[in-house]
Design an enzyme around this catalytic site. Sequence first.
Site, short mmCIF file in Angstrom:
data_model
loop_
_atom_site.label_atom_id
_atom_site.label_comp_id
_atom_site.label_asym_id
_atom_site.label_seq_id
_atom_site.Cartn_x
_atom_site.Cartn_y
_atom_site.Cartn_z
N GLN A 15 22.11 -106.94 -19.08
CA GLN A 15 23.06 -106.50 -20.20
C GLN A 15 23.54 -105.18 -19.86
O GLN A 15 22.72 -103.99 -19.57
CB GLN A 15 22.40 -106.17 -21.36
CG GLN A 15 23.25 -105.93 -22.64
CD GLN A 15 22.83 -105.61 -23.89
OE1 GLN A 15 21.86 -104.62 -24.08
NE2 GLN A 15 22.66 -106.34 -25.07
N TYR A 75 27.21 -98.88 -30.09
CA TYR A 75 27.32 -98.36 -28.76
C TYR A 75 28.98 -98.35 -28.46
O TYR A 75 30.05 -98.64 -29.31
CB TYR A 75 26.44 -98.70 -27.73
CG TYR A 75 25.03 -98.86 -28.19
CD1 TYR A 75 24.25 -97.57 -28.54
CD2 TYR A 75 24.34 -99.84 -28.42
CE1 TYR A 75 22.95 -97.62 -28.96
CE2 TYR A 75 22.80 -99.80 -29.01
CZ TYR A 75 22.29 -98.74 -29.15
OH TYR A 75 21.08 -98.85 -29.51
N ARG A 119 28.17 -109.19 -25.93
CA ARG A 119 27.38 -109.32 -27.32
C ARG A 119 28.18 -108.32 -28.34
O ARG A 119 28.81 -107.38 -28.09
CB ARG A 119 26.02 -108.42 -27.11
CG ARG A 119 25.12 -108.94 -27.97
CD ARG A 119 23.68 -108.21 -28.01
NE ARG A 119 22.81 -108.89 -28.91
CZ ARG A 119 21.72 -108.24 -29.38
NH1 ARG A 119 21.61 -106.96 -29.20
NH2 ARG A 119 20.80 -108.92 -30.09
N GLY A 136 14.46 -112.68 -30.55
CA GLY A 136 14.22 -111.05 -29.99
C GLY A 136 12.83 -110.94 -29.80
O GLY A 136 11.97 -111.18 -29.16
N ARG A 137 12.37 -109.94 -31.07
CA ARG A 137 10.95 -109.64 -31.35
C ARG A 137 9.90 -110.93 -30.92
O ARG A 137 8.85 -110.73 -30.47
CB ARG A 137 10.64 -108.95 -32.32
CG ARG A 137 11.25 -107.52 -32.17
CD ARG A 137 10.88 -106.70 -33.40
NE ARG A 137 11.54 -105.39 -33.06
CZ ARG A 137 11.22 -104.06 -34.21
NH1 ARG A 137 10.18 -104.37 -35.04
NH2 ARG A 137 11.76 -103.00 -33.84
#
Length: 365
Positions: A102, A183, A230, A319-320
């Site tokens: 990424q 971002y 993404r 994810g987590r």
Amino acid sequence: MAADASILFSPFRLGAIDVANRLVMAPLTRNRAVAGDVPSELAITYYRQRASAGLIVSEGTQISPQGQGYMATPGIYSPAQVEGWRKITDAVHEAGGKIVAQLWHVGRVSSTELQPGGAVPVAPSAIQAKTKTYLAGGFAEVSAPRALALDEIEGIVEDYAAATRNAREAGFDGIELHGANGYLIDQFLKDGTNHRTDRYGGSIENRVRFAVEVATAAVKAWDKGRVGIRLSPVSPANDISDSDPQPLFNHLVAELDTLELAFIHVVEGATGGPRDIAPFDFQALRKAFRGAYIANNGYTRDLAIKALEAGDADLIAFGRAFIANPDLPERLRRDASLAEVKRETLYGGGAEGYTDYPALADAAA
């Protein structure tokens, strides 16, 4: 009775990347890079442990020193960083997995403490984010940014291209452009952060220009079948917003479709939060894009099965759950219980809460 999970474990061709199952490990920042922002030796173990995912998306990896926003995150612009990542990609491939890098430029979500020479962070417009970054002393407010000059933007696009070439050299199977979570790419897209009056601001066509230029440069640097992006259309992460995201992202995805990218990886709702935070037709993006659609955010085993069976997604990102369950695919196959994340060890530190989560068999023992 548990739902049949077989669809989660069917193979898929993601652009030029063949994956063994439909489970994606989402990018997860862990702040454990060592001197020179090189991935640590522990990271080799961390990623190898999770190689049973159909695809791993690496933690956010800055494309340049200017692109860094948090302490101890890895880069992919120096020879030492490329070599560090090569050890990780080799380990993942030896374990039978696939991994993409990424590529990340944080834009305004940074601090003068992290910028070269103590410079201020850069952004499309000089608007400070009401958010925090992670520094040596813990979490701290980000610094006020300056607006990028028009003649600086081409150089950042080239930084993405160079990082793409470095990812290929490091042995990755492809790259994911980080266009989400407030971002730099996201900052150009959304009118809450982009107040420019030149060809990168104002109209939707102008605001998507930077994202499309970056994606075009990445495709030229490698191959369209190795590039994805993404996106997070409605996530408020890092104080980002847009007044009308549906037409913006419909147009963006239509433009990206002409490049024949391998995939779009879409955060549905608020990153790590409610899926229904704002009205948005995510299926409109899926229908506008001929490549693969990776769905992300709050997916459970049953929800993932339903989305794949309905054709609403091609792959599902977790994810987590992958942090605390290195063998998450096997746990989902068996419908086994999932271990909980130790939140106090998420960011920074060593092996604890990083490489010491046991696999299912070890946990049972």
